[in-house]
Design a protein around this motif. Sequence first.
Motif, PDB file in Angstrom:
ATOM      1  N   VAL A  62      -5.502   7.340   5.677  1.00  0.00           N
ATOM      2  CA  VAL A  62      -5.474   6.591   4.710  1.00  0.00           C
ATOM      3  C   VAL A  62      -4.922   5.132   4.772  1.00  0.00           C
ATOM      4  O   VAL A  62      -5.607   4.227   4.209  1.00  0.00           O
ATOM      5  CB  VAL A  62      -4.436   7.304   3.754  1.00  0.00           C
ATOM      6  CG1 VAL A  62      -4.278   6.530   2.328  1.00  0.00           C
ATOM      7  CG2 VAL A  62      -4.922   8.810   3.597  1.00  0.00           C
ATOM      8  N   VAL A  89       0.667  -1.275   0.010  1.00  0.00           N
ATOM      9  CA  VAL A  89       0.183  -0.233   0.131  1.00  0.00           C
ATOM     10  C   VAL A  89       0.787   1.319   0.018  1.00  0.00           C
ATOM     11  O   VAL A  89       1.852   1.391   0.811  1.00  0.00           O
ATOM     12  CB  VAL A  89      -0.706  -0.079   1.278  1.00  0.00           C
ATOM     13  CG1 VAL A  89      -1.780   1.300   1.537  1.00  0.00           C
ATOM     14  CG2 VAL A  89      -1.953  -1.080   1.087  1.00  0.00           C
ATOM     15  N   ILE A  98     -13.603   4.924  -0.045  1.00  0.00           N
ATOM     16  CA  ILE A  98     -13.778   3.881   0.872  1.00  0.00           C
ATOM     17  C   ILE A  98     -14.309   4.315   2.269  1.00  0.00           C
ATOM     18  O   ILE A  98     -14.236   5.375   2.774  1.00  0.00           O
ATOM     19  CB  ILE A  98     -12.209   3.728   1.490  1.00  0.00           C
ATOM     20  CG1 ILE A  98     -11.189   3.522   0.102  1.00  0.00           C
ATOM     21  CG2 ILE A  98     -12.098   2.317   2.160  1.00  0.00           C
ATOM     22  CD1 ILE A  98      -9.819   3.510   0.676  1.00  0.00           C
ATOM     23  N   PRO A 146       0.207   5.132   0.627  1.00  0.00           N
ATOM     24  CA  PRO A 146      -0.538   6.387   0.670  1.00  0.00           C
ATOM     25  C   PRO A 146       0.297   7.533  -0.057  1.00  0.00           C
ATOM     26  O   PRO A 146       1.356   7.733  -0.014  1.00  0.00           O
ATOM     27  CB  PRO A 146      -0.406   6.622   2.387  1.00  0.00           C
ATOM     28  CG  PRO A 146       0.844   6.074   2.564  1.00  0.00           C
ATOM     29  CD  PRO A 146       1.240   5.125   1.713  1.00  0.00           C
ATOM     30  N   ARG A 169      -7.944   3.138   6.251  1.00  0.00           N
ATOM     31  CA  ARG A 169      -8.912   3.016   5.098  1.00  0.00           C
ATOM     32  C   ARG A 169      -8.428   1.874   4.204  1.00  0.00           C
ATOM     33  O   ARG A 169      -9.271   1.194   3.837  1.00  0.00           O
ATOM     34  CB  ARG A 169      -9.519   4.037   4.522  1.00  0.00           C
ATOM     35  CG  ARG A 169     -10.241   5.188   5.360  1.00  0.00           C
ATOM     36  CD  ARG A 169     -10.755   6.170   4.617  1.00  0.00           C
ATOM     37  NE  ARG A 169     -11.418   7.306   5.566  1.00  0.00           N
ATOM     38  CZ  ARG A 169     -12.602   7.006   5.659  1.00  0.00           C
ATOM     39  NH1 ARG A 169     -13.579   6.690   4.741  1.00  0.00           N
ATOM     40  NH2 ARG A 169     -13.250   7.993   6.525  1.00  0.00           N
ATOM     41  N   SER A 170      -7.187   1.712   4.107  1.00  0.00           N
ATOM     42  CA  SER A 170      -6.489   0.741   3.145  1.00  0.00           C
ATOM     43  C   SER A 170      -6.793  -0.689   3.420  1.00  0.00           C
ATOM     44  O   SER A 170      -6.883  -1.301   2.626  1.00  0.00           O
ATOM     45  CB  SER A 170      -5.046   0.994   3.177  1.00  0.00           C
ATOM     46  OG  SER A 170      -4.404   0.759   4.133  1.00  0.00           O
ATOM     47  N   ILE A 225      -3.430   4.543  -2.477  1.00  0.00           N
ATOM     48  CA  ILE A 225      -4.459   5.290  -2.085  1.00  0.00           C
ATOM     49  C   ILE A 225      -4.475   6.813  -2.076  1.00  0.00           C
ATOM     50  O   ILE A 225      -3.586   7.251  -1.224  1.00  0.00           O
ATOM     51  CB  ILE A 225      -4.726   5.001  -0.648  1.00  0.00           C
ATOM     52  CG1 ILE A 225      -5.100   3.486  -0.075  1.00  0.00           C
ATOM     53  CG2 ILE A 225      -6.207   5.562   0.120  1.00  0.00           C
ATOM     54  CD1 ILE A 225      -5.878   2.772  -0.840  1.00  0.00           C
ATOM     55  N   HIS A 264      -9.445   6.049  -4.533  1.00  0.00           N
ATOM     56  CA  HIS A 264      -9.523   7.415  -3.691  1.00  0.00           C
ATOM     57  C   HIS A 264      -9.697   7.210  -2.222  1.00  0.00           C
ATOM     58  O   HIS A 264     -10.851   6.426  -2.170  1.00  0.00           O
ATOM     59  CB  HIS A 264     -10.383   8.589  -4.412  1.00  0.00           C
ATOM     60  CG  HIS A 264     -10.183   9.715  -4.004  1.00  0.00           C
ATOM     61  ND1 HIS A 264     -10.744  10.135  -2.868  1.00  0.00           N
ATOM     62  CD2 HIS A 264      -9.312  10.874  -4.389  1.00  0.00           C
ATOM     63  CE1 HIS A 264     -10.455  11.406  -2.897  1.00  0.00           C
ATOM     64  NE2 HIS A 264      -9.726  12.240  -3.921  1.00  0.00           N
ATOM     65  N   ARG A 265      -9.403   7.868  -1.606  1.00  0.00           N
ATOM     66  CA  ARG A 265      -9.722   7.823  -0.009  1.00  0.00           C
ATOM     67  C   ARG A 265     -11.089   7.785   0.507  1.00  0.00           C
ATOM     68  O   ARG A 265     -11.813   7.241   1.061  1.00  0.00           O
ATOM     69  CB  ARG A 265      -8.735   8.708   0.806  1.00  0.00           C
ATOM     70  CG  ARG A 265      -9.049   8.997   2.271  1.00  0.00           C
ATOM     71  CD  ARG A 265      -8.823  10.359   2.925  1.00  0.00           C
ATOM     72  NE  ARG A 265      -9.611  11.396   2.255  1.00  0.00           N
ATOM     73  CZ  ARG A 265      -9.199  12.749   2.261  1.00  0.00           C
ATOM     74  NH1 ARG A 265      -7.908  13.024   2.915  1.00  0.00           N
ATOM     75  NH2 ARG A 265      -9.843  13.412   1.528  1.00  0.00           N
ATOM     76  N   SER A 324      -5.145  10.366  -1.301  1.00  0.00           N
ATOM     77  CA  SER A 324      -5.775  11.067  -0.358  1.00  0.00           C
ATOM     78  C   SER A 324      -6.376  12.619  -0.740  1.00  0.00           C
ATOM     79  O   SER A 324      -6.282  13.384   0.158  1.00  0.00           O
ATOM     80  CB  SER A 324      -5.113  11.079   0.720  1.00  0.00           C
ATOM     81  OG  SER A 324      -3.762  11.831   0.682  1.00  0.00           O
TER      82      SER A 324
END
Length: 328
Positions: free
Chosen positions: A110, A38, A97, A40, A113-114, A72, A93-94, A74
Amino acid sequence: MLEEVERWLTRRSWSVADRSLDRLLAAKTARGTTVSVVLPALDEESTVGAIVSVVRRELMERAPLVDELVVIDSGSSDATAKVAAEAGARVVHRDDILPRLPALPGKGEVLWRSLLVTGGDVVCFVDADLREFSADFVTGIVGPLLTEPDVQLVKAMYDRPLGSRGAPGASAGPSAGQGGRVTELVARPLLNLHWPLLAGFVQPLGGEYAARRTLLERLPFPVGYGVELGLLVDALHTVGLDALGQVDVGTRLHRHQDDRALGRMAAAIYRTAQLRLSRSHLGAHLVRPELTQFERGENGFVPRTYDVDTEERPPMREIAEYTAGRAA
């Protein structure tokens, strides 16, 4: 206490060279472990593409170590999302989610939420502003999680030059490792004073670390700059020191922030630490969750007051959408 830390350093500090890629692939296959990477990202169009390309080429196409690669976004105002997608990442996109819960600004938000849009048993976080990126950052921190069943979280450790290598005014000699200013001035003193078992971590605030999903889903996530310190302290209390490790991956080159930004970061990190101290020490007093800084204006210095991140998201396993998705 010092002897315990020294034993930990001997048992739980490694070099990326200690585990070959073939060994990692064999361990991954034998245990059926899946890996998510991931990134961010906020306005990182100049660097995110190269990072994605390296991970995709070396760890997905040439060697199947990484199962999914997700950026992701943000809220970038530049071409971050486009560059990342063209390089081969899945971009989310943040704000898409968990839309029922309005997003809060901050890196920790972020990362939290990932977990909802990735599925790997091991989740590997990599900052999107790294330059001269090497796949060692991923193989290094994922490696112990594939080969050591009792390890739960692994941080990268590295040199952090304050200047750009080869750039005018670049740092050299003794100053070459002085890039971690908030680490040395805030995080390291806090950890040494209040959580001395974590004193052996070389880069406690580093953005490159990997952990088992089963651990991450149990931890609260500070939404802002305090996320790295918060996760490290909470992981210590949740699984113990011996379940934590670190791997030397060489040198980390990235964009450095100005002093005012570092001041806001330091305040958020202090606040994150203070909240954890207040939970464990009866009667501890909370500090003012604001930071006032000054800028020179036409008529002298002008105060600017910023809120310090205080919001935290709950453990992901308490979110209905997450548990429903995992069950499905």
